[in-house]
Design an enzyme around this catalytic site. Sequence first.
Site, PDB file in Angstrom:
ATOM      1  N   PRO A   1      32.854 -10.806 -23.553  1.00  9.32           N
ATOM      2  CG  PRO A   1      33.546  -9.272 -25.158  1.00  9.32           C
ATOM      3  CD  PRO A   1      33.947 -10.550 -24.499  1.00  9.32           C
TER       4      PRO A   1
ATOM      5  CD  GLN B   1      34.206  -5.404 -25.858  1.00  9.43           C
ATOM      6  OE1 GLN B   1      33.025  -5.099 -25.924  1.00  9.43           O
ATOM      7  NE2 GLN B   1      34.704  -6.472 -26.459  1.00  9.43           N
TER       8      GLN B   1
ATOM      9  CE1 TYR C   1      27.935  -2.442 -32.440  1.00  9.56           C
ATOM     10  CE2 TYR C   1      29.355  -4.146 -31.522  1.00  9.56           C
ATOM     11  CZ  TYR C   1      28.088  -3.646 -31.778  1.00  9.56           C
ATOM     12  OH  TYR C   1      26.972  -4.343 -31.386  1.00  9.56           O
TER      13      TYR C   1
ATOM     14  NE  ARG D   1      35.613 -10.654 -28.508  1.00 10.88           N
ATOM     15  CZ  ARG D   1      34.383 -11.105 -28.758  1.00 10.88           C
ATOM     16  NH1 ARG D   1      33.456 -10.276 -29.227  1.00 10.88           N
ATOM     17  NH2 ARG D   1      34.067 -12.358 -28.525  1.00 10.88           N
TER      18      ARG D   1
END
Length: 369
Positions: free
Chosen positions: A35, A110, A191, A238
Site C-alpha cells: 500500500p 486497505q 495510525y 498489517r
Amino acid sequence: MTTNNQTIDPAALSPLWQPIRAGELQLPHRLAMAPMTRDRSHENGTPNEMNARYYAQRASMALIITEGTQPSEDGQGYLLTPGIYNDEHINGWRIVTDAVHEAGGRIVIQLMHVGRVSHPQNTPHGRQAVAPSPVAPASPIFTASGMQPIAEPRELSTDEVRGVVEEFRVAARAAIASGADGVEIHSANGYLLQQFLSSNVNRRTDEYGGSITNRIRLSVEVAAAVAEEIGAGRTGIRISPGNPLNDIVEHDVDELYSALVSALAPLDLAYLHVASSGNDAALLRELRRLWPTTLLLNRGRTDLVTRVHDIEDGLADVVTVGSLALANPDLIERLRVRAPLNTPDRSTFYGGDEHGYLDYPTLDLAAAA
C-alpha cells in the site's frame, strides 16, 4: 523518467513464481504490491478514472493492496485520500476493481484510520482529530495552506472506541460491495490502531489502555469484526513492530507483538502483513512461528534478492514491494525477462496529475521510443 540499467538474474528470483493461496485469495505468484498513499482521489474521497488506470496498470502483481482508505470522516488525515464509507465511494471503487479484474488482477482495499495524524483542514467535517489519549504528534502535516502543526487530539471515550470497531466493520462491508477481493486492516505506521498499541500515545485507564492485553484489544476487536462481516478468508492485517513513524514509541516491542499475533492467530485470517524495521530478525522468526496462515513481508528498501531469500528460508510466503511497483507497471514482466527497471521519481509520489502516476513506461512503450 529515468531507467536503472541494473538487472536481476531471473534464476535468483525463481522462488517468487510459485502460486500460493491466502485465505480465499488465489495468488499466481509471490510478489505483491504494498500500500502506498498517492493523494489523487476526488476531494470527497471518491476514487476516479485516473486511480482505476493506475491500479489496472499493475494488475500483474500477485495482489494489489491499495493505498490507505479512510473508514469514516474521522479516519481521514491527508488531502485527496480515498474513503470507503458511503455510496459514492463504493461506486468509485467499483470502477477501480472492475478495471483491475478485467486486467486479470486481484485487489484488496486497505482500511486506514489515521487517528491523531490529521488536521481539520484535511477532513470533510473540519473537526479535531481523535486518538487514544490527548497527545499530539511532534511532526507537522501538509494541508491545503501548507505545513501545519498538529493540534492536540480529542481522546475517544470507551463507547467511541467501540464505535471505531463498527466503522471498520461497515467499511469492510462497503469494500466488498465495491467489488474488492478483500480488505487489509492497517494496524501500522503510527495510525490509530498502532496508537492504541503504543507506549507514548495510549495513556488510557479503561479496558483499552495500560496492560498489553488492553492495548492490543482494539486491533483484535477490529480484526474479529471485519472477519465476521466479510469472512476471515478475505481479511488481512498489517503491523509494523517498533516503527517510530508519526512519533510512535513502543517500549515492549517483542512482548507486545508476540501477544498481538497470538491473539489474532485463532481468527484464521487470510494473511498477516509485516512491515519490518530491518533490525528485528529474532522477532520476525517468532512471529512466523506464531502465525498459522500466509505471511506477507515488506523489507522496505532491502534489495529484492534478499527478500526472495526470506521465502526460501520460510520467513515469508509472499513479499511486498512499494516503489518498485510504483515505477514499473510491468514489474513482473521486467523481472522475468531481465529488463532494466524504471527509477521512481519521488517528487511525484504525493498528489499531482498523471505525471509520475500513469506515465511510467512499460517495455512496449520503451521499445517504441
